[in-house]
Design a protein around this motif. Structure first.
Motif, PDB file in Angstrom:
ATOM      1  N   LEU A 126      25.258   7.717   7.490  1.00 31.65           N
ATOM      2  CA  LEU A 126      24.077   8.001   6.838  1.00 31.65           C
ATOM      3  C   LEU A 126      23.253   8.787   7.221  1.00 31.65           C
ATOM      4  O   LEU A 126      22.432   9.715   6.706  1.00 31.65           O
ATOM      5  CB  LEU A 126      23.435   6.567   6.671  1.00 31.65           C
ATOM      6  N   ALA A 127      23.183   8.963   8.786  1.00 35.22           N
ATOM      7  CA  ALA A 127      22.031  10.010   9.555  1.00 35.22           C
ATOM      8  C   ALA A 127      22.788  11.238   9.334  1.00 35.22           C
ATOM      9  O   ALA A 127      21.997  12.336   9.388  1.00 35.22           O
ATOM     10  CB  ALA A 127      22.258   9.531  10.928  1.00 35.22           C
ATOM     11  N   ALA A 128      24.052  11.455   8.904  1.00 31.74           N
ATOM     12  CA  ALA A 128      24.526  12.773   8.885  1.00 31.74           C
ATOM     13  C   ALA A 128      24.446  13.279   7.472  1.00 31.74           C
ATOM     14  O   ALA A 128      25.023  14.382   7.007  1.00 31.74           O
ATOM     15  CB  ALA A 128      26.141  13.012   9.424  1.00 31.74           C
ATOM     16  N   GLY A 129      24.194  12.424   6.491  1.00 29.64           N
ATOM     17  CA  GLY A 129      24.175  12.707   5.114  1.00 29.64           C
ATOM     18  C   GLY A 129      22.758  13.402   4.782  1.00 29.64           C
ATOM     19  O   GLY A 129      21.963  13.693   5.388  1.00 29.64           O
ATOM     20  N   SER A 130      22.626  13.691   3.423  1.00 27.67           N
ATOM     21  CA  SER A 130      21.599  14.467   2.827  1.00 27.67           C
ATOM     22  C   SER A 130      21.076  13.947   1.609  1.00 27.67           C
ATOM     23  O   SER A 130      21.819  13.686   0.693  1.00 27.67           O
ATOM     24  CB  SER A 130      21.840  16.019   2.900  1.00 27.67           C
ATOM     25  N   LEU A 131      19.966  13.932   1.376  1.00 27.99           N
ATOM     26  CA  LEU A 131      19.409  13.333   0.175  1.00 27.99           C
ATOM     27  C   LEU A 131      19.285  14.365  -0.907  1.00 27.99           C
ATOM     28  O   LEU A 131      18.599  15.680  -0.678  1.00 27.99           O
ATOM     29  CB  LEU A 131      17.914  12.922   0.350  1.00 27.99           C
ATOM     30  N   THR A 132      20.129  14.313  -2.081  1.00 25.99           N
ATOM     31  CA  THR A 132      20.182  15.304  -3.057  1.00 25.99           C
ATOM     32  C   THR A 132      19.216  14.849  -4.434  1.00 25.99           C
ATOM     33  O   THR A 132      19.020  15.935  -5.235  1.00 25.99           O
ATOM     34  CB  THR A 132      21.645  15.582  -3.413  1.00 25.99           C
ATOM     35  N   ALA A 133      19.134  13.476  -4.510  1.00 26.64           N
ATOM     36  CA  ALA A 133      18.324  13.362  -5.646  1.00 26.64           C
ATOM     37  C   ALA A 133      17.548  12.125  -5.319  1.00 26.64           C
ATOM     38  O   ALA A 133      18.091  11.168  -4.809  1.00 26.64           O
ATOM     39  CB  ALA A 133      19.096  13.152  -6.654  1.00 26.64           C
ATOM     40  N   LEU A 134      16.062  12.059  -6.000  1.00 27.41           N
ATOM     41  CA  LEU A 134      15.591  10.728  -5.956  1.00 27.41           C
ATOM     42  C   LEU A 134      14.789  10.517  -7.340  1.00 27.41           C
ATOM     43  O   LEU A 134      13.812  11.534  -7.528  1.00 27.41           O
ATOM     44  CB  LEU A 134      14.550  10.928  -4.621  1.00 27.41           C
ATOM     45  N   ASP A 135      14.746   9.564  -7.785  1.00 25.88           N
ATOM     46  CA  ASP A 135      13.806   9.217  -8.955  1.00 25.88           C
ATOM     47  C   ASP A 135      13.105   7.886  -8.418  1.00 25.88           C
ATOM     48  O   ASP A 135      13.547   6.922  -8.064  1.00 25.88           O
ATOM     49  CB  ASP A 135      14.573   8.805  -9.994  1.00 25.88           C
ATOM     50  N   MET A 136      11.824   7.911  -8.460  1.00 25.53           N
ATOM     51  CA  MET A 136      10.924   6.866  -8.234  1.00 25.53           C
ATOM     52  C   MET A 136       9.756   6.684  -9.051  1.00 25.53           C
ATOM     53  O   MET A 136       9.173   7.343  -9.681  1.00 25.53           O
ATOM     54  CB  MET A 136      10.290   7.017  -6.916  1.00 25.53           C
ATOM     55  N   GLU A 137       9.474   5.216  -9.283  1.00 28.50           N
ATOM     56  CA  GLU A 137       8.485   4.797 -10.241  1.00 28.50           C
ATOM     57  C   GLU A 137       7.627   3.562  -9.539  1.00 28.50           C
ATOM     58  O   GLU A 137       8.263   2.783  -9.191  1.00 28.50           O
ATOM     59  CB  GLU A 137       8.615   4.349 -11.581  1.00 28.50           C
ATOM     60  N   TRP A 138       6.255   3.884  -9.359  1.00 30.26           N
ATOM     61  CA  TRP A 138       5.506   2.770  -8.613  1.00 30.26           C
ATOM     62  C   TRP A 138       4.531   2.515  -9.502  1.00 30.26           C
ATOM     63  O   TRP A 138       3.548   3.229  -9.994  1.00 30.26           O
ATOM     64  CB  TRP A 138       5.086   3.390  -7.194  1.00 30.26           C
ATOM     65  N   ARG A 139       4.197   1.274  -9.761  1.00 33.09           N
ATOM     66  CA  ARG A 139       3.112   0.587 -10.622  1.00 33.09           C
ATOM     67  C   ARG A 139       2.049  -0.069  -9.586  1.00 33.09           C
ATOM     68  O   ARG A 139       2.568  -0.892  -8.895  1.00 33.09           O
ATOM     69  CB  ARG A 139       3.670  -0.499 -11.560  1.00 33.09           C
ATOM     70  N   SER A 140       1.088   0.435  -9.435  1.00 33.50           N
ATOM     71  CA  SER A 140      -0.068   0.170  -8.444  1.00 33.50           C
ATOM     72  C   SER A 140      -1.032  -0.850  -9.225  1.00 33.50           C
ATOM     73  O   SER A 140      -1.542  -0.480 -10.280  1.00 33.50           O
ATOM     74  CB  SER A 140      -0.724   1.293  -7.904  1.00 33.50           C
ATOM     75  N   ASP A 141      -1.075  -2.279  -8.460  1.00 37.56           N
ATOM     76  CA  ASP A 141      -2.030  -2.858  -9.339  1.00 37.56           C
ATOM     77  C   ASP A 141      -3.576  -2.875  -8.720  1.00 37.56           C
ATOM     78  O   ASP A 141      -4.425  -3.660  -9.129  1.00 37.56           O
ATOM     79  CB  ASP A 141      -1.485  -4.650  -8.875  1.00 37.56           C
ATOM     80  N   GLY A 142      -3.542  -1.905  -7.864  1.00 37.59           N
ATOM     81  CA  GLY A 142      -4.922  -1.580  -7.311  1.00 37.59           C
ATOM     82  C   GLY A 142      -5.643  -2.501  -6.366  1.00 37.59           C
ATOM     83  O   GLY A 142      -6.581  -2.386  -5.740  1.00 37.59           O
ATOM     84  N   LYS A 143      -4.593  -3.334  -5.707  1.00 31.72           N
ATOM     85  CA  LYS A 143      -4.768  -4.324  -4.603  1.00 31.72           C
ATOM     86  C   LYS A 143      -4.070  -4.193  -3.290  1.00 31.72           C
ATOM     87  O   LYS A 143      -4.684  -4.414  -2.159  1.00 31.72           O
ATOM     88  CB  LYS A 143      -4.951  -5.795  -5.275  1.00 31.72           C
ATOM     89  N   LEU A 144      -2.935  -3.761  -3.493  1.00 32.55           N
ATOM     90  CA  LEU A 144      -1.943  -3.997  -2.423  1.00 32.55           C
ATOM     91  C   LEU A 144      -2.156  -2.896  -1.490  1.00 32.55           C
ATOM     92  O   LEU A 144      -2.121  -2.927  -0.254  1.00 32.55           O
ATOM     93  CB  LEU A 144      -0.648  -3.937  -2.785  1.00 32.55           C
ATOM     94  N   ILE A 145      -2.619  -1.636  -2.050  1.00 33.10           N
ATOM     95  CA  ILE A 145      -2.617  -0.378  -1.191  1.00 33.10           C
ATOM     96  C   ILE A 145      -3.916  -0.361  -0.026  1.00 33.10           C
ATOM     97  O   ILE A 145      -3.481   0.169   0.844  1.00 33.10           O
ATOM     98  CB  ILE A 145      -2.782   0.713  -2.079  1.00 33.10           C
ATOM     99  N   ALA A 146      -4.730  -1.047  -0.444  1.00 35.21           N
ATOM    100  CA  ALA A 146      -6.082  -1.115   0.529  1.00 35.21           C
ATOM    101  C   ALA A 146      -5.602  -1.757   1.936  1.00 35.21           C
ATOM    102  O   ALA A 146      -5.859  -0.909   2.984  1.00 35.21           O
ATOM    103  CB  ALA A 146      -7.230  -2.032   0.083  1.00 35.21           C
ATOM    104  N   PRO A 147      -4.779  -2.753   2.103  1.00 31.62           N
ATOM    105  CA  PRO A 147      -4.753  -3.030   3.735  1.00 31.62           C
ATOM    106  C   PRO A 147      -3.317  -2.196   4.350  1.00 31.62           C
ATOM    107  O   PRO A 147      -3.322  -1.942   5.435  1.00 31.62           O
ATOM    108  CB  PRO A 147      -3.873  -4.523   3.193  1.00 31.62           C
ATOM    109  N   VAL A 148      -2.569  -1.596   3.308  1.00 32.15           N
ATOM    110  CA  VAL A 148      -1.702  -0.429   3.694  1.00 32.15           C
ATOM    111  C   VAL A 148      -2.226   0.748   4.427  1.00 32.15           C
ATOM    112  O   VAL A 148      -2.022   1.105   5.335  1.00 32.15           O
ATOM    113  CB  VAL A 148      -0.715  -0.061   2.670  1.00 32.15           C
ATOM    114  N   LEU A 149      -3.214   1.141   3.776  1.00 37.99           N
ATOM    115  CA  LEU A 149      -4.095   2.252   4.332  1.00 37.99           C
ATOM    116  C   LEU A 149      -4.988   1.931   5.453  1.00 37.99           C
ATOM    117  O   LEU A 149      -5.055   2.695   6.435  1.00 37.99           O
ATOM    118  CB  LEU A 149      -5.101   2.822   3.230  1.00 37.99           C
ATOM    119  N   GLU A 150      -5.490   0.579   5.546  1.00 39.03           N
ATOM    120  CA  GLU A 150      -6.044   0.062   6.518  1.00 39.03           C
ATOM    121  C   GLU A 150      -5.280   0.247   8.037  1.00 39.03           C
ATOM    122  O   GLU A 150      -5.707   0.524   9.058  1.00 39.03           O
ATOM    123  CB  GLU A 150      -6.651  -1.299   6.373  1.00 39.03           C
TER     124      GLU A 150
END
Length: 297
Positions: A167-191
């Protein structure tokens, strides 16, 4: 079933042997395979083996170190295939994951406790290595928190090895991500992030410090990698944090692949990385990004 370790799936599935001798893994085989790749001891009664799934109820996951929280899940299901004793694929279906707190439990980091207070998580994931392409394919990764936050992800990681080092020798060739923010979780993460970036900052100063650092990071992203002008959407997202509710979609492709060596060089650069560092990290990559403020009920 006894006690065994809960695997980090991204490390477990590194390569699929070319051999056609692939069979469904039994529960004992899965537990033995998982032991070497985890930071958690999992204790749970095996309540059934249905359609190849190992079904465990009331799973308790205890971390070896004091810095990681202990966890509990209502139900954990595992299913996988092996070829000549080597993991070929894995599926995880976990429901009702919560922090373990209370008398006799660990002292949980206040930021982490604030993040997951009164919330539970469900996780589903499927991953396998495609022998035709030599790529680790992660499909259907879904993380859903009861408070409303959702994350879905798919990725291809080019790798030809049959050990964790692959895995350490591998390479990321594609990534698809979707994040739905509820407006509450991110505050403690940023803090929490701000407290690490500026250890002398007060709690009130930590969040703005993290947002400024994230803003500088987005600003330093090279315009050339964006296929759709999505950098403006990322800037809008940062400006809306931490209360911003909405949906972020990211799609990354890289013909050459983004290797662990590139990531390490970027990690060792100044924090946050500057334009030259990010240009080297994303050389040859294409990134599409969109931020849609607001969430439908």
């Amino acid at each position: 079933m006894g006690s065994f370790r809960l695997v980090s799936v991204l490390v477990l599935l590194l390569a699929l042997p070319a051999s056609a001798d692939i069979k469904l893994a039994d529960c004992a085989g899965l537990s033995a395979l998982l032991q070497s790749f985890t930071g958690y001891d999992l204790t749970a009664p095996l309540v059934g083996d249905s359609d190849g799934w190992c079904v465990l109820e009331g799973a308790t996951m205890q971390a070896a170190g004091a810095e990681r929280p202990d966890l509990r899940a209502d139900r954990l299901r595992l299913r996988g295939t092996v070829s000549q004793g080597v993991a070929a694929s894995v599926e995880v279906d976990l429901t009702g994951l919560r922090l373990m707190t209370g008398l006799g439990g660990k002292t949980v980091d206040p930021g982490l406790q604030a993040m997951f207070r009164l919330q539970s998580a469900d996780l589903r994931l499927g991953a396998r290595v495609n022998p035709a392409t030599g790529s680790l394919e992660i499909r259907g990764l879904e993380l859903r928190l009861s408070g409303g936050t959702e994350l879905t992800l798919g990725a291809d990681i080019r790798s030809a090895g049959l050990s964790p080092l692959a895995l350490a020798a591998g390479s990321l060739t594609a990534l698809d991500m979707e994040w739905r923010s509820d407006g509450k979780l991110i505050a403690p993460v940023l803090e929490a992030a701000g407290a690490r970036l500026a250890p002398d900052a007060s709690q009130a100063e930590a969040l703005p410090a993290a947002r400024r650092s994230l803003g500088r990071l987005v600003d330093a992203l090279p315009e050339a990698i964006f296929s759709d002008g999505g950098k403006a959407d990322l800037i809008q997202l940062v400006a809306a944090l931490p209360q911003g509710r909405g949906r972020l979609r990211l799609s990354l492709t890289s013909v050459d692949g983004i290797s662990a060596a590139r990531l390490i060089r970027a990690w060792m650069a100044a924090a946050p990385p500057g334009r030259e560092t990010l240009a080297a990290l994303f050389a040859g990559a294409s990134l599409s990004a969109s931020w849609q403020p607001g969430l439908a009920p």
